[in-house]
Structures are given as C-alpha cells and as structure tokens.
Design an enzyme around this catalytic site. Structure first.
Site, PDB file in Angstrom:
ATOM      1  N   ARG A 233      48.359  43.017  29.978  1.00 47.10           N
ATOM      2  CA  ARG A 233      49.167  42.424  31.177  1.00 47.10           C
ATOM      3  C   ARG A 233      49.859  41.286  30.889  1.00 47.10           C
ATOM      4  O   ARG A 233      49.503  40.165  30.291  1.00 47.10           O
ATOM      5  CB  ARG A 233      48.364  42.068  32.476  1.00 47.10           C
ATOM      6  CG  ARG A 233      47.805  43.296  33.323  1.00 47.10           C
ATOM      7  CD  ARG A 233      48.828  44.096  33.904  1.00 47.10           C
ATOM      8  NE  ARG A 233      48.341  45.236  34.751  1.00 47.10           N
ATOM      9  CZ  ARG A 233      48.113  46.300  34.226  1.00 47.10           C
ATOM     10  NH1 ARG A 233      48.496  46.824  32.991  1.00 47.10           N
ATOM     11  NH2 ARG A 233      47.771  47.338  34.992  1.00 47.10           N
ATOM     12  N   GLU A 262      58.360  42.134  35.529  1.00 45.53           N
ATOM     13  CA  GLU A 262      58.989  43.211  34.977  1.00 45.53           C
ATOM     14  C   GLU A 262      59.728  43.908  36.204  1.00 45.53           C
ATOM     15  O   GLU A 262      59.406  43.874  37.112  1.00 45.53           O
ATOM     16  CB  GLU A 262      57.952  44.224  34.287  1.00 45.53           C
ATOM     17  CG  GLU A 262      57.227  43.655  33.279  1.00 45.53           C
ATOM     18  CD  GLU A 262      55.704  44.779  32.715  1.00 45.53           C
ATOM     19  OE1 GLU A 262      55.412  44.404  31.706  1.00 45.53           O
ATOM     20  OE2 GLU A 262      55.380  45.312  33.679  1.00 45.53           O
ATOM     21  N   HIS A 281      56.787  48.176  28.556  1.00 46.11           N
ATOM     22  CA  HIS A 281      55.828  48.813  29.074  1.00 46.11           C
ATOM     23  C   HIS A 281      55.597  50.228  29.098  1.00 46.11           C
ATOM     24  O   HIS A 281      55.503  51.111  29.940  1.00 46.11           O
ATOM     25  CB  HIS A 281      55.828  48.351  30.722  1.00 46.11           C
ATOM     26  CG  HIS A 281      54.356  48.255  31.198  1.00 46.11           C
ATOM     27  ND1 HIS A 281      53.938  47.323  32.062  1.00 46.11           N
ATOM     28  CD2 HIS A 281      53.356  48.929  31.088  1.00 46.11           C
ATOM     29  CE1 HIS A 281      52.833  47.403  32.562  1.00 46.11           C
ATOM     30  NE2 HIS A 281      52.413  48.345  31.973  1.00 46.11           N
TER      31      HIS A 281
END
Length: 315
Positions: A233, A262, A281
């Site tokens: 994370r 994000e 990601h």
C-alpha cells in the site's frame, strides 16, 4: 436478487463474469461518479466492489443491501463495523494474488539489478550497432545472490517472496508481528532489518501502526545501496521523505507498484525521483490472478446465499 457489480480496473472484457449472472440480476458499472454508483445500487441486495468507498452515506441510500463483497483482499474501503450494525455481511478474497504479486516484486527488482530497461532502450536506439565491442556495459548490474533480503510482513505473499529470494541465493530475513514457530529464516526487528538489509520488501497491511513506516527517520537507518520494494500500500511510505532519500543518494533505489493517492497526482514527488521505478498498481492484474479473484468472489456470494458465508471480515 439484484446485484450491483463494479468492473472498474478489474476487466477489459477479458473475464467471464457469468457466474454472478447465475446468482441474480446483475447491474454492471465502471468508472462513474459516486452519485451514479449510489443510484445504481439503491435497490440492490448485493454490492460487489473494489475501490468504491462503502460508508454510511452509501449504506443509507441502499436500504436493501444484505451483502458487500470486495474484489480484493484488503477491505479498508468498507466501513465493516457500520455494515455489521446493519446486519450486512462483508466478505473479502484472501490469497488470490500471491503468485502475481511475488512475481512482480522480482520483475521490479531484476529490472533494476539487471538494468533491463536501460539496456533494451540503448539497443533500440542503435548503440549496439555503433559499438566496437561485442558487449558494452555503461550501466552497472548486480547479482541478487548473496544479498541480504528483508521481508516486512510474513503472510502468504511474504512467504512466497522469501522462497523465491532464497532460490536466487539471497540471505532472507523477516520482520513480522506474529513470529512464526520454527521459522526457516532469521527473524529480526524492524530497526535491524533497516540497518542490515540490501533489499527491503513490504508485505503488510496499511494500519495506524504501519502508516508512513518508511519515513525520514527510518530511511536514515538504511544502507546506501539499499533497494526498497513496495507492492503493498502506498500509505506505508512518506513519499516526500523517500524522494529526498533517492535524490540525495541516501538509498540506491525504490521499486513501487503503489502510491499514496491513486491515480498518481501530477505533483507526486516520486514521479521524477532518481532511481525510482514505478508501475501503476498492476502487480495483481495477471489474467490468471483476476480469473482466480472472480471465482472466489462468486463462490463467496454463492456460499452466503446458501446460508454458509465464507471469508467474512465483519462477524
């Protein structure tokens, strides 16, 4: 049974979602404003999401909801306690991305150690054609064998990363809240890991304890040749402090698959930081991984409808 299902970030039309259609009337939605999501889900019994925030406001607007399922292992976007108070079952999908995330860890690391990007770009520009030697090496490369490899968090992904690192010949150290019995690897404190490891890979959840665990103070402990890997994370890292450490040469490299906000903000200090390799990601998006994710999520819902819920996170 009406089901609202978010496909945002999960499929580009390459997944079979028919398993959900066998369980109810499905209303699919993608990247749409929150008010539109609420409108779609307002008369639904089931909500299946990934990054959609499920809070009191949404729950108030969806009085028929009985079940919230996440297309993820993490469920911090869901107010699980509020769901529990309202009798809404919340289920996650554990251990679906172990293979792909651990694979991505080493894709990032080996890209840096082997300077793959630099060399392939150089060849494409014609540098090898111009070279007088059969082999030219302007970019220094390194072996993973013999490096001290620290893993913070020893869950399923951490264990897999440890095995792969060991296979490469690395000296594996682990730091974990729950110390395993008969660990095959040396268990160290966080401070010792920071001071002794050439590579540190983060594999822990984002909590009040772990938030910004990589900061100015902890970065100061790390070795000058250290590589930080974060596929967990973004909130685990103080991004200003990491960018400063990279740009000043206090540590060698950062390999990241996630950032604090994000999609990435234009002013993120890591975007142009020195020796910072960032992917958007995508550690979890291998096709086989997402197929596994969908299957487990559908199995979770089927089990709930059969009165035998599994992977419940708010009991």
């Amino acid at each position: 049974m009406k089901i609202a299902l978010s496909t945002s970030g999960m499929t580009n039309g390459d997944l079979d979602l028919s398993a959900f259609e066998k369980l109810g009337e499905v209303k699919y939605f993608g990247e749409i404003p929150r008010e539109e999501i609420i409108a779609i889900a307002s008369d639904c019994d089931v909500l299946l999401v990934n990054k959609v925030i499920v809070d009191g406001e949404l729950l108030d607007a969806c009085p028929k909801l009985k079940y919230v399922g996440t297309f993820a292992t993490g469920y911090n976007v869901v107010d699980t306690e509020e769901c529990r108070k309202r009798g809404i079952t919340v289920c996650n999908v554990p251990d679906y991305s172990t293979n792909s995330v651990s694979q991505h860890v080493f894709a990032l690391l080996l890209n840096y150690y082997g300077k793959i990007g630099e060399y392939t770009s150089s060849v494409a520009k014609g540098d090898w054609i111009k070279s007088k030697s059969f082999s030219y090496s302007p970019y220094p490369t390194y072996e993973l064998s013999g490096k001290v490899f620290g893993i913070y968090g020893y869950g399923n992904i951490g264990k897999k990363v440890a095995k792969i690192a060991e296979a490469f010949g690395a000296d594996v150290r682990i730091c974990t809240r729950t110390v395993p019995k008969d660990s095959p690897y040396k268990v160290v404190s966080f401070e010792e890991m920071l001071k002794t490891c050439d590579i540190i890979s983060l594999h822990c959840p984002l909590t009040q304890v772990t938030a910004k665990m990589i900061n100015k103070e902890t970065l100061a402990f790390m070795k000058k040749n250290a590589v930080l890997i974060n596929t967990a994370r973004g909130g685990l890292v103080d991004e200003e402090a990491l960018a400063s450490a990279l740009n000043s040469g206090k540590i060698a490299c950062a390999c990241l698959d996630t950032v604090d906000v994000e999609p990435m903000a234009v002013d993120n200090p890591l975007r142009l930081a020195k020796n910072c390799y960032i992917t958007p990601h995508v550690a979890w998006v291998a096709l086989e991984t997402r197929e596994r994710l969908v299957k487990i999520a559908a199995d979770n819902l089927k089990a709930f409808l059969n009165g035998k819920p599994q992977n419940v996170v708010n009991q």
